[in-house]
Design an enzyme around this catalytic site. Structure first.
Site, PDB file in Angstrom:
ATOM      1  N   ASP A   1       4.450   0.343   9.624  1.00 20.08           N
ATOM      2  CA  ASP A   1       3.002   0.403   9.836  1.00 20.08           C
ATOM      3  C   ASP A   1       2.618  -0.896  10.539  1.00 20.08           C
ATOM      4  O   ASP A   1       2.045  -1.800   9.934  1.00 20.08           O
ATOM      5  CB  ASP A   1       2.276   0.539   8.494  1.00 20.08           C
ATOM      6  CG  ASP A   1       0.773   0.688   8.650  1.00 20.08           C
ATOM      7  OD1 ASP A   1       0.300   0.836   9.801  1.00 20.08           O
ATOM      8  OD2 ASP A   1       0.061   0.633   7.625  1.00 20.08           O
TER       9      ASP A   1
ATOM     10  N   GLU B   1      -5.984   6.582  13.093  1.00 15.72           N
ATOM     11  CA  GLU B   1      -4.635   6.294  12.608  1.00 15.72           C
ATOM     12  C   GLU B   1      -3.790   7.533  12.888  1.00 15.72           C
ATOM     13  O   GLU B   1      -4.268   8.667  12.732  1.00 15.72           O
ATOM     14  CB  GLU B   1      -4.645   6.016  11.106  1.00 15.72           C
ATOM     15  CG  GLU B   1      -5.412   4.780  10.697  1.00 15.72           C
ATOM     16  CD  GLU B   1      -4.518   3.553  10.510  1.00 15.72           C
ATOM     17  OE1 GLU B   1      -3.313   3.712  10.265  1.00 15.72           O
ATOM     18  OE2 GLU B   1      -5.047   2.436  10.599  1.00 15.72           O
TER      19      GLU B   1
ATOM     20  N   ASN C   1       0.819  -1.208   0.000  1.00 12.08           N
ATOM     21  CA  ASN C   1       0.000   0.000   0.000  1.00 12.08           C
ATOM     22  C   ASN C   1       0.859   1.266   0.000  1.00 12.08           C
ATOM     23  O   ASN C   1       0.696   2.152  -0.849  1.00 12.08           O
ATOM     24  CB  ASN C   1      -0.930  -0.023   1.214  1.00 12.08           C
ATOM     25  CG  ASN C   1      -1.884   1.145   1.263  1.00 12.08           C
ATOM     26  OD1 ASN C   1      -2.533   1.461   0.283  1.00 12.08           O
ATOM     27  ND2 ASN C   1      -1.970   1.804   2.410  1.00 12.08           N
TER      28      ASN C   1
ATOM     29  N   CYS D   1      -2.040   2.331  13.959  1.00 13.94           N
ATOM     30  CA  CYS D   1      -3.490   2.184  14.114  1.00 13.94           C
ATOM     31  C   CYS D   1      -3.881   2.120  15.587  1.00 13.94           C
ATOM     32  O   CYS D   1      -5.056   1.924  15.908  1.00 13.94           O
ATOM     33  CB  CYS D   1      -3.984   0.932  13.389  1.00 13.94           C
ATOM     34  SG  CYS D   1      -3.255  -0.602  13.995  1.00 13.94           S
TER      35      CYS D   1
ATOM     36  N   GLU E   1       7.226  -8.519   4.786  1.00 13.08           N
ATOM     37  CA  GLU E   1       5.865  -8.840   5.208  1.00 13.08           C
ATOM     38  C   GLU E   1       5.837 -10.333   5.510  1.00 13.08           C
ATOM     39  O   GLU E   1       6.463 -11.130   4.809  1.00 13.08           O
ATOM     40  CB  GLU E   1       4.860  -8.495   4.113  1.00 13.08           C
ATOM     41  CG  GLU E   1       3.451  -9.026   4.313  1.00 13.08           C
ATOM     42  CD  GLU E   1       2.790  -8.543   5.595  1.00 13.08           C
ATOM     43  OE1 GLU E   1       2.177  -9.388   6.277  1.00 13.08           O
ATOM     44  OE2 GLU E   1       2.900  -7.338   5.902  1.00 13.08           O
TER      45      GLU E   1
END
Length: 361
Positions: A294, A353, A216, A319, A232
Site C-alpha cells: 500500500d 483507492e 491497518n 491511492c 514501515e
C-alpha cells in the site's frame, strides 16, 4: 433523480475501467461510501473578527490567484460526532480569552468507537494557565486535547485515540496518533480490509507487507497466513503498529523499521541492518508466497517492483491510479490481474483507492 454523489461515483468508475482496460482485468468491484458523515478527520482555520471568531476554509478562484474565506458552521462530510462537537467547542473557546487568544486552527480526529481528539493550534506560546483550562475543557467535553504552538506540543493526557474496525466477525483495535496518517473514511476502510482478506485466502505460507503504516491491513491479514513480516519507515507508525499487535493479542507478526528499498537490499543480502539484528529478525527464515503493498502516491520504485515479480501473489492497494497503472506495466509482465476493485475513500473529489490481486502467470 441521480444524486450528485452517484454521478461523481459513476464518472470515477468509467475513468478507472477505461484507464486499466489494456490489462484485461476482471469485472471491477465497486465499494461505495456513505454520501455524508464519512470523514473521521477535519481541519479548520479559526477566523477572528473584531467581535467574533468562527471555523473557516478557503475557496480559491478559478485562476488560483485569490482565496476567499468561507465560514463553516457545519461540515456534512465529517462524522456526525465532529459536527455535534463543533458548535459546543467553539462556544467554550469564545467564552475563554486564554483558550481563544491567537488560536489559529482546530483539528478534529474521531473514531467509529466514539473517541475524539482535538488539536488546538496557536500563533502564540502556550502557558501553564492554558494547560489548566484546556484540561478542564477536555474533561467537560469528554475529549482529548492537544495544544500546539511553534515548536511546542502540549499533550494533556495521551496523543492518540483508539479506533475499532470490524472485519467480518472480528473487531480490531487501532491506536491512531495525532498528526499521523490514518484512513480518513473508516466505513470504506472496513470494506478495504475485508476485500484484502478475501484476496489473501488460500495461503499456507508467509506474508510480506511493505509500507504497513500502523498495521491497518497487517492485523486482519495476519489471520490468513502462517507468519507476517511487515515494514514501515516512519517511527511513529512502527510504534503504533507494535502497540496494535499487542493490543489485539496477535503473535505471528514481526515489524521492522525499513523502507521498501532497504527491505529489498536486506532480502537480497546486499546489506545488513543493525535494526534487524537488534530485533532478532531473520528475514531468510520466512517462506513468503504473498506480498501486500500500500505505497505512497509516488508508487513503487523499480528495484522493489523487480522484487515483487518473484512472488506468487501480489495484493496492491493504491491511492493513485496513475502510479498503479505505471507499476502494472512492469508487474503485468509476470502476473495477471485476478481481482480488481475501486474503493471510494474520497467522495466529492477526483481521488480514489484501487485494489488489485496479481497472480503469477
Amino acid at each position: 433523480m441521480t444524486s450528485v454523489y452517484q454521478q461523481q461515483l459513476d464518472a470515477k468508475i468509467d475513468r478507472i475501467r477505461n484507464q486499466f482496460s489494456a490489462f484485461n482485468p476482471p469485472t471491477l468491484e465497486v465499494f461505495e461510501s456513505p454520501e455524508q458523515h464519512f470523514r473521521m478527520r477535519a481541519e479548520f482555520r479559526i477566523w477572528h473578527t473584531d467581535d467574533d471568531m468562527f471555523y473557516a476554509m478557503f475557496e480559491r478562484s478559478e485562476d488560483n490567484q485569490q482565496k476567499t474565506v468561507v465560514r463553516i458552521d457545519e461540515f456534512p462530510i465529517a462524522d456526525q460526532s465532529i459536527n455535534s462537537l463543533m458548535p459546543i467547542l467553539l462556544a467554550e473557546l469564545k467564552a475563554n480569552p486564554v483558550l481563544s487568544k491567537k488560536l489559529f486552527e482546530v483539528h478534529f480526529l474521531a473514531t467509529l468507537k466514539g473517541e475524539m481528539l482535538v488539536s488546538l493550534v496557536y500563533r502564540a506560546p502556550l502557558t501553564d494557565e492554558w494547560d489548566t483550562l484546556a484540561k478542564q475543557l477536555a474533561e467537560q467535553l469528554n475529549v482529548k486535547i492537544i495544544g500546539r504552538s511553534r515548536g511546542v506540543k502540549r499533550v494533556l493526557t495521551e496523543e492518540y485515540i483508539v479506533e475499532e474496525l470490524q472485519v467480518f466477525d472480528r473487531t480490531f483495535q487501532y491506536q491512531q496518533i495525532e498528526s499521523s496518517f490514518t484512513q480518513p473514511n473508516a466505513q470504506v476502510c472496513q470494506k478495504m480490509l475485508q476485500w484484502a482478506c478475501t484476496a489473501a485466502e488460500g495461503s499456507s505460507k508467509d506474508l510480506l507487507e511493505l509500507y504497513c503504516g500502523n498495521g491497518n491491513f497487517t492485523l486482519p491479514m495476519s489471520l490468513k497466513f502462517n507468519r507476517v513480516f511487515a515494514t514501515e519507515l516512519a517511527k511513529s507508525s512502527v510504534y503504533a503498529a507494535q502497540w496494535n499487535i499487542e493490543k489485539n493479542n496477535i503473535d505471528n507478526i514481526q515489524v521492522a523499521r525499513l523502507s521498501a528499498e532497504e527491505f529489498t537490499q536486506a532480502y537480497n543480502a546486499e546489506r545488513e541492518f543493525r535494526r534487524l539484528q537488534e530485533a532478532n529478525i531473520d528475514i531468510q527464515s520466512y517462506d513468503f508466497d504473498t506480498v501486500f503493498v500500500d505505497p505512497p502516491r509516488a508508487g513503487i520504485d523499480d528495484d522493489t517492483l523487480k522484487l515483487l515479480q518473484g512472488f506468487e501473489r501480489i495484493i496492491y492497494i493504491s491511492c493513485n491510479p496513475n502510479t498503479l497503472h505505471d507499476n502494472l506495466k512492469t508487474l503485468a509482465q509476470t502476473h495477471k490481474i485476478s481481482k480488481f476493485a475501486m474503493f471510494d475513500q474520497f467522495p466529492y473529489t477526483h481521488h480514489v483507492e484501487s485494489g488489485v490481486l496479481l497472480e503469477k502467470i
